[in-house]
Design a protein around this motif. Structure first.
Motif, PDB file in Angstrom:
ATOM      1  N   GLY A 166       0.811  -1.282   0.090  1.00 14.10           N
ATOM      2  CA  GLY A 166      -0.052   0.074  -0.013  1.00 14.10           C
ATOM      3  C   GLY A 166       0.954   1.248   0.027  1.00 14.10           C
ATOM      4  N   SER A 167       2.162   1.170   0.265  1.00 15.86           N
ATOM      5  CA  SER A 167       3.027   2.404   0.038  1.00 15.86           C
ATOM      6  C   SER A 167       3.470   2.556  -1.024  1.00 15.86           C
ATOM      7  CB  SER A 167       4.210   2.080   1.155  1.00 15.86           C
ATOM      8  OG  SER A 167       5.061   1.118   0.355  1.00 15.86           O
ATOM      9  N   ASP A 168       4.355   3.784  -1.428  1.00 18.57           N
ATOM     10  CA  ASP A 168       4.435   4.142  -2.575  1.00 18.57           C
ATOM     11  C   ASP A 168       5.529   3.195  -3.246  1.00 18.57           C
ATOM     12  OD1 ASP A 168       3.256   6.615  -2.539  1.00 18.57           O
ATOM     13  OD2 ASP A 168       5.221   7.775  -1.931  1.00 18.57           O
ATOM     14  N   ARG A 169       5.531   2.938  -4.799  1.00 17.67           N
ATOM     15  CA  ARG A 169       6.401   2.117  -5.154  1.00 17.67           C
ATOM     16  C   ARG A 169       7.777   2.212  -5.194  1.00 17.67           C
ATOM     17  NH1 ARG A 169       2.454   1.926  -9.932  1.00 17.67           N
ATOM     18  NH2 ARG A 169       3.924   3.441 -10.682  1.00 17.67           N
ATOM     19  N   GLN A 170       8.618   1.246  -5.313  1.00 18.47           N
ATOM     20  CA  GLN A 170      10.131   1.514  -4.971  1.00 18.47           C
ATOM     21  C   GLN A 170      10.749   0.386  -6.049  1.00 18.47           C
ATOM     22  OE1 GLN A 170      11.536   0.123  -1.038  1.00 18.47           O
ATOM     23  NE2 GLN A 170       9.809   1.124  -0.062  1.00 18.47           N
ATOM     24  N   GLN A 171      11.743   0.903  -6.751  1.00 15.59           N
ATOM     25  CA  GLN A 171      12.275   0.288  -7.838  1.00 15.59           C
ATOM     26  C   GLN A 171      13.143  -0.935  -7.023  1.00 15.59           C
ATOM     27  OE1 GLN A 171      13.884   1.749 -11.443  1.00 15.59           O
ATOM     28  NE2 GLN A 171      15.626   0.737 -11.109  1.00 15.59           N
ATOM     29  N   VAL A 172      13.069  -1.935  -7.764  1.00 16.31           N
ATOM     30  CA  VAL A 172      14.261  -3.120  -7.339  1.00 16.31           C
ATOM     31  C   VAL A 172      14.973  -3.679  -8.626  1.00 16.31           C
ATOM     32  CG1 VAL A 172      13.373  -3.522  -5.001  1.00 16.31           C
ATOM     33  CG2 VAL A 172      12.323  -4.783  -6.823  1.00 16.31           C
ATOM     34  N   GLU A 173      16.088  -4.129  -8.630  1.00 10.03           N
ATOM     35  CA  GLU A 173      16.460  -4.635  -9.827  1.00 10.03           C
ATOM     36  C   GLU A 173      17.570  -6.013  -9.179  1.00 10.03           C
ATOM     37  OE1 GLU A 173      18.908  -1.336  -8.334  1.00 10.03           O
ATOM     38  OE2 GLU A 173      17.101  -1.075  -9.540  1.00 10.03           O
ATOM     39  N   THR A 174      17.711  -6.790 -10.286  1.00 17.65           N
ATOM     40  CA  THR A 174      18.473  -7.947 -10.130  1.00 17.65           C
ATOM     41  C   THR A 174      19.766  -7.444 -10.221  1.00 17.65           C
ATOM     42  OG1 THR A 174      18.707  -8.681 -12.286  1.00 17.65           O
ATOM     43  CG2 THR A 174      16.863  -9.726 -10.864  1.00 17.65           C
ATOM     44  N   ALA A 175      20.959  -8.250  -9.749  1.00 17.29           N
ATOM     45  CA  ALA A 175      22.318  -8.174  -9.831  1.00 17.29           C
ATOM     46  C   ALA A 175      22.595  -8.032 -11.440  1.00 17.29           C
ATOM     47  CB  ALA A 175      23.095  -9.244  -9.350  1.00 17.29           C
ATOM     48  N   VAL A 176      23.610  -7.756 -11.965  1.00 21.46           N
ATOM     49  CA  VAL A 176      23.931  -7.835 -13.394  1.00 21.46           C
ATOM     50  C   VAL A 176      24.248  -9.393 -13.852  1.00 21.46           C
ATOM     51  CG1 VAL A 176      25.546  -7.021 -15.127  1.00 21.46           C
ATOM     52  CG2 VAL A 176      25.031  -5.365 -13.544  1.00 21.46           C
ATOM     53  N   PHE A 177      23.528  -9.617 -15.084  1.00 21.14           N
ATOM     54  CA  PHE A 177      23.798 -10.925 -15.494  1.00 21.14           C
ATOM     55  C   PHE A 177      24.383 -10.828 -16.986  1.00 21.14           C
ATOM     56  CE2 PHE A 177      19.212 -10.317 -16.110  1.00 21.14           C
ATOM     57  CZ  PHE A 177      19.020 -10.876 -17.523  1.00 21.14           C
ATOM     58  N   SER A 178      24.813 -11.816 -17.381  1.00 25.34           N
ATOM     59  CA  SER A 178      25.343 -11.615 -18.844  1.00 25.34           C
ATOM     60  C   SER A 178      24.298 -12.700 -19.748  1.00 25.34           C
ATOM     61  CB  SER A 178      26.775 -12.338 -19.042  1.00 25.34           C
ATOM     62  OG  SER A 178      27.117 -13.384 -18.565  1.00 25.34           O
TER      63      SER A 178
END
Length: 116
Positions: free
Chosen positions: A101-113
């Motif tokens: 219910g809170s504001d959205r936060q970006q999450v990302e994976t670690a870099v992959f090749s």
């Protein structure tokens, strides 16, 4: 892997994939409260000349509503990279609500090749 300050991790199963492989993703809620996620916002970014550029979106994952992820649980999803994507460094990005219910936060994976 240690959980980030937000308490939610977003990971790929490995750090290298061949173009025809399925990328295995997991979102883990390491908190004690519910968080929300919605894969309508899922995208793949490619690292090009020092910057991240959106390469592929996945509207097929869109379920419309925010999904709930209980504290201490995880959810897994699989996605196929487009066969036309060039070899290189990538990350997968989505958004969570922490807490639900809170504001959205970006999450990302670690870099992959991605390899040929």
């Amino acid at each position: 892997m240690e959980a980030p300050a937000s308490g939610v991790t977003f990971n790929t199963e490995t750090n290298a994939y061949v173009r025809t492989e399925t990328v295995n993703l997991s979102i883990t809620n390491n908190t004690t409260h519910e968080v929300g996620y919605n894969l309508c916002f899922l995208r793949i970014d490619r690292h090009v000349e020092g910057t991240w550029q959106a390469s592929q979106n996945f509207p097929d994952f869109c379920e419309g509503d925010t999904l709930r992820l209980e504290g201490g649980t995880n959810v897994e999803h699989n996605l196929s990279m487009a066969e036309t994507m060039p070899a290189g460094e990538y990350r997968v990005v989505t958004y969570i609500e922490n807490p639900l219910g809170s504001d959205r936060q970006q999450v990302e994976t670690a870099v992959f090749s991605l390899k040929d």
